[in-house]
Each structure stands twice: as structure tokens, then as C-alpha cells.
Design a protein around this motif. Structure first.
Motif, PDB file in Angstrom:
ATOM      1  N   LEU A  73      18.371   4.001  -7.551  1.00 61.58           N
ATOM      2  CA  LEU A  73      18.442   4.076  -6.171  1.00 61.58           C
ATOM      3  C   LEU A  73      19.614   2.950  -5.801  1.00 61.58           C
ATOM      4  O   LEU A  73      20.432   3.362  -5.111  1.00 61.58           O
ATOM      5  CB  LEU A  73      17.171   3.499  -5.296  1.00 61.58           C
ATOM      6  N   ARG A  74      19.725   2.102  -6.363  1.00 62.10           N
ATOM      7  CA  ARG A  74      20.799   1.183  -6.476  1.00 62.10           C
ATOM      8  C   ARG A  74      22.011   1.633  -7.041  1.00 62.10           C
ATOM      9  O   ARG A  74      23.195   1.457  -6.307  1.00 62.10           O
ATOM     10  CB  ARG A  74      20.700  -0.116  -7.331  1.00 62.10           C
ATOM     11  N   LEU A  75      22.190   2.559  -8.148  1.00 61.06           N
ATOM     12  CA  LEU A  75      23.266   3.023  -8.481  1.00 61.06           C
ATOM     13  C   LEU A  75      23.783   4.060  -7.518  1.00 61.06           C
ATOM     14  O   LEU A  75      24.894   4.405  -7.403  1.00 61.06           O
ATOM     15  CB  LEU A  75      23.338   3.635  -9.915  1.00 61.06           C
ATOM     16  N   ARG A  76      22.817   4.791  -6.681  1.00 63.94           N
ATOM     17  CA  ARG A  76      23.270   6.147  -6.017  1.00 63.94           C
ATOM     18  C   ARG A  76      23.543   5.743  -4.535  1.00 63.94           C
ATOM     19  O   ARG A  76      23.756   6.656  -3.864  1.00 63.94           O
ATOM     20  CB  ARG A  76      22.276   7.310  -6.283  1.00 63.94           C
ATOM     21  N   THR A  77      23.101   4.552  -4.271  1.00 62.18           N
ATOM     22  CA  THR A  77      23.216   4.174  -2.848  1.00 62.18           C
ATOM     23  C   THR A  77      24.213   3.034  -2.684  1.00 62.18           C
ATOM     24  O   THR A  77      24.343   2.286  -3.514  1.00 62.18           O
ATOM     25  CB  THR A  77      22.045   3.942  -2.060  1.00 62.18           C
ATOM     26  N   LEU A  78      24.932   2.903  -1.541  1.00 64.01           N
ATOM     27  CA  LEU A  78      25.718   1.850  -1.338  1.00 64.01           C
ATOM     28  C   LEU A  78      25.179   0.590  -0.392  1.00 64.01           C
ATOM     29  O   LEU A  78      24.170   0.823   0.394  1.00 64.01           O
ATOM     30  CB  LEU A  78      27.108   2.323  -0.590  1.00 64.01           C
ATOM     31  N   PRO A  79      25.393  -0.477  -0.967  1.00 67.48           N
ATOM     32  CA  PRO A  79      24.727  -1.655   0.060  1.00 67.48           C
ATOM     33  C   PRO A  79      25.519  -1.709   1.447  1.00 67.48           C
ATOM     34  O   PRO A  79      26.584  -1.500   1.693  1.00 67.48           O
ATOM     35  CB  PRO A  79      25.290  -3.025  -0.755  1.00 67.48           C
ATOM     36  N   ASP A  80      24.594  -2.164   2.324  1.00 69.85           N
ATOM     37  CA  ASP A  80      25.105  -2.507   3.673  1.00 69.85           C
ATOM     38  C   ASP A  80      25.570  -3.809   3.907  1.00 69.85           C
ATOM     39  O   ASP A  80      24.810  -4.567   3.718  1.00 69.85           O
ATOM     40  CB  ASP A  80      24.057  -1.899   4.701  1.00 69.85           C
ATOM     41  N   SER A  81      26.569  -3.889   4.529  1.00 68.45           N
ATOM     42  CA  SER A  81      27.170  -5.596   4.690  1.00 68.45           C
ATOM     43  C   SER A  81      26.628  -6.139   5.835  1.00 68.45           C
ATOM     44  O   SER A  81      26.797  -7.282   5.972  1.00 68.45           O
ATOM     45  CB  SER A  81      28.861  -5.342   4.921  1.00 68.45           C
ATOM     46  N   THR A  82      26.035  -5.444   6.810  1.00 66.58           N
ATOM     47  CA  THR A  82      25.373  -6.010   7.754  1.00 66.58           C
ATOM     48  C   THR A  82      23.827  -6.783   7.488  1.00 66.58           C
ATOM     49  O   THR A  82      23.252  -5.850   6.958  1.00 66.58           O
ATOM     50  CB  THR A  82      25.224  -5.192   9.234  1.00 66.58           C
ATOM     51  N   PRO A  83      23.896  -7.753   7.775  1.00 66.91           N
ATOM     52  CA  PRO A  83      22.382  -8.359   7.347  1.00 66.91           C
ATOM     53  C   PRO A  83      21.357  -7.783   8.156  1.00 66.91           C
ATOM     54  O   PRO A  83      21.351  -7.736   9.329  1.00 66.91           O
ATOM     55  CB  PRO A  83      22.621 -10.104   7.616  1.00 66.91           C
ATOM     56  N   LYS A  84      20.245  -7.355   7.414  1.00 65.19           N
ATOM     57  CA  LYS A  84      18.917  -7.138   8.373  1.00 65.19           C
ATOM     58  C   LYS A  84      18.077  -8.051   8.084  1.00 65.19           C
ATOM     59  O   LYS A  84      17.454  -8.459   6.985  1.00 65.19           O
ATOM     60  CB  LYS A  84      18.557  -5.608   7.856  1.00 65.19           C
ATOM     61  N   ALA A  85      17.365  -8.425   9.019  1.00 61.19           N
ATOM     62  CA  ALA A  85      16.143  -9.376   8.898  1.00 61.19           C
ATOM     63  C   ALA A  85      15.000  -8.909   9.854  1.00 61.19           C
ATOM     64  O   ALA A  85      15.077  -8.099  10.892  1.00 61.19           O
ATOM     65  CB  ALA A  85      16.693 -10.616   9.443  1.00 61.19           C
ATOM     66  N   ARG A  86      13.659  -9.563   9.550  1.00 60.30           N
ATOM     67  CA  ARG A  86      12.527  -9.134  10.209  1.00 60.30           C
ATOM     68  C   ARG A  86      12.779 -10.015  11.808  1.00 60.30           C
ATOM     69  O   ARG A  86      13.694 -10.820  11.713  1.00 60.30           O
ATOM     70  CB  ARG A  86      11.248  -9.932   9.580  1.00 60.30           C
ATOM     71  N   TRP A  87      11.892  -9.951  12.673  1.00 61.67           N
ATOM     72  CA  TRP A  87      11.852 -10.393  13.551  1.00 61.67           C
ATOM     73  C   TRP A  87      11.874 -12.173  13.693  1.00 61.67           C
ATOM     74  O   TRP A  87      12.165 -12.963  14.354  1.00 61.67           O
ATOM     75  CB  TRP A  87      10.840 -10.144  14.855  1.00 61.67           C
ATOM     76  N   ARG A 121      10.927  10.092  -5.685  1.00 59.42           N
ATOM     77  CA  ARG A 121      11.637  10.901  -6.671  1.00 59.42           C
ATOM     78  C   ARG A 121      12.384  12.229  -5.994  1.00 59.42           C
ATOM     79  O   ARG A 121      13.477  12.463  -6.677  1.00 59.42           O
ATOM     80  CB  ARG A 121      10.313  11.645  -7.700  1.00 59.42           C
ATOM     81  N   LYS A 122      11.948  12.669  -5.065  1.00 57.17           N
ATOM     82  CA  LYS A 122      12.583  13.929  -4.313  1.00 57.17           C
ATOM     83  C   LYS A 122      13.899  13.247  -3.931  1.00 57.17           C
ATOM     84  O   LYS A 122      14.985  14.022  -3.895  1.00 57.17           O
ATOM     85  CB  LYS A 122      11.691  14.408  -3.123  1.00 57.17           C
ATOM     86  N   PHE A 123      13.898  12.004  -3.292  1.00 58.72           N
ATOM     87  CA  PHE A 123      15.009  11.656  -2.629  1.00 58.72           C
ATOM     88  C   PHE A 123      16.122  11.590  -3.858  1.00 58.72           C
ATOM     89  O   PHE A 123      17.286  11.646  -3.720  1.00 58.72           O
ATOM     90  CB  PHE A 123      14.879  10.412  -2.020  1.00 58.72           C
ATOM     91  N   LEU A 124      15.756  10.921  -4.746  1.00 54.19           N
ATOM     92  CA  LEU A 124      16.740  10.905  -6.029  1.00 54.19           C
ATOM     93  C   LEU A 124      17.017  11.967  -6.869  1.00 54.19           C
ATOM     94  O   LEU A 124      18.340  11.962  -7.252  1.00 54.19           O
ATOM     95  CB  LEU A 124      16.135   9.932  -6.826  1.00 54.19           C
ATOM     96  N   ARG A 125      16.388  12.986  -6.660  1.00 60.03           N
ATOM     97  CA  ARG A 125      16.852  14.481  -6.998  1.00 60.03           C
ATOM     98  C   ARG A 125      18.033  14.941  -6.445  1.00 60.03           C
ATOM     99  O   ARG A 125      18.167  15.978  -6.897  1.00 60.03           O
ATOM    100  CB  ARG A 125      15.602  15.108  -7.146  1.00 60.03           C
TER     101      ARG A 125
END
Length: 169
Positions: free
Chosen positions: A140-154, A79-83
Motif C-alpha cells: 500500500l505504501r508503494l502504490r499510493t502517494l502520501p498526502d502533504s496535508t496533516p490529518k488529525a483526530r478532533w 487485497r482487492k484494493f491492492l489487486r
């Protein structure tokens, strides 16, 4: 030996839940029963079957994120992050991601921990916490932008969407 009636057994379980809720106080706009279930789960009680959602994704296979009091602090952090002011927000990576305490400075890791707690809850409490997280995730989806680089686990499996947002650093 006489058998206890099912109603008597349920009554003692409700008293135990009320005791947990009374001892800990409210937990981020959740009902007392859900707050009690979260606290019981954090203290090591597994209160229901593990769900099979998110295609087998388990953010915490060893339950290292599930510790007493962590869920409340993660919800406060979320909540603090979104405020924060501004239309667009950027996540901040932890300076020391290997440190057990510092790793939670990254909001995506804190969201993983909330997901781990949610997966261990019994169905009614899980549904209520999931509704709260859905509302927070929508913002969070509305206020942040998606990153185009794929991130994956090991292992190669993709990380959840909250890890694939643009970071500040």
C-alpha cells in the motif's frame, strides 16, 4: 476433589481452538489457530492483555469495528484494493462516513478495524496477523502517494499513516 493436570487443561483449550477453526474455515492465508483466535476475538472473547504499541493509538476505543466476520471481509477488501491495475492507486472516501456499514468503503477505516482486531489478539496470533498486515501495508505504501496535508483526530493527535494517503475524491 482431585485437581486436573495442566496438560489436560491445555488439551481441552486446543480442542476448543480446533473447533473454532473447523467451523469457520480458512482466513486469508492465516494458520487455523490464528483464524480461530480472530473468530474468538470477534465473538467477544478477549484472549490476552492489550498491547502498548503505536504510542497509545486505539482506532476503536469502544470496539465497534470488532464484529463477527468483519476481519475476513476487511482482509478481502484490502487485497482487492491492492489487486487493482495501475502503478499508482488512490484511496476512495466513503460517501456516507457516519453510516455504520458505509464507513468501511474507505480502506483507511477498514485498516483501522484490522488494527483494532490485531490489538485484541493474544501474542502469537497478533504476531502472525501483524506479519500479514506488514506485507499488505508495504505494498500500500508503494502504490499510493502520501498526502502533504496533516490529518488529525478532533483531539489533535495525528492519524496513522494509512489515513495520510492521497484520496481520489
Amino acid at each position: 476433589m482431585p485437581r486436573r493436570r495442566p496438560g489436560a487443561i491445555r488439551a481441552t483449550q486446543r480442542v476448543a481452538v480446533r473447533q473454532w477453526a473447523r467451523d469457520g474455515g480458512p482466513l486469508d492465508r492465516l494458520s487455523p489457530a490464528t483464524a480461530a483466535a480472530v473468530r474468538a476475538t470477534e465473538h467477544g472473547g478477549r484472549l490476552g492483555p492489550r498491547p502498548r504499541d503505536l504510542a497509545g493509538y486505539d482506532p476503536d476505543p469502544f470496539h465497534e469495528h470488532v464484529r463477527p466476520g468483519h476481519a475476513a471481509s476487511f482482509l478481502v477488501q484490502y487485497r482487492k484494493f491492492l489487486r487493482q491495475p495501475g502503478a499508482r492507486l488512490r484511496l476512495e472516501a466513503s460517501l456516507c462516513p457516519a453510516c455504520p456499514g458505509c464507513q468501511y468503503d474507505d480502506l483507511a477505516v477498514a485498516r483501522d478495524a484490522l488494527e483494532a482486531v490485531t490489538r485484541l489478539l493474544p501474542p502469537p496470533a497478533r504476531a502472525e496477523l501483524r506479519r500479514l498486515l506488514t506485507r499488505l501495508d508495504r505494498e500500500l505504501r508503494l502504490r499510493t502517494l502520501p498526502d502533504s496535508t496533516p490529518k488529525a483526530r478532533w483531539t489533535g493527535e495525528p492519524l496513522p499513516w494509512w489515513h495520510r494517503r492521497i484520496y481520489r475524491n
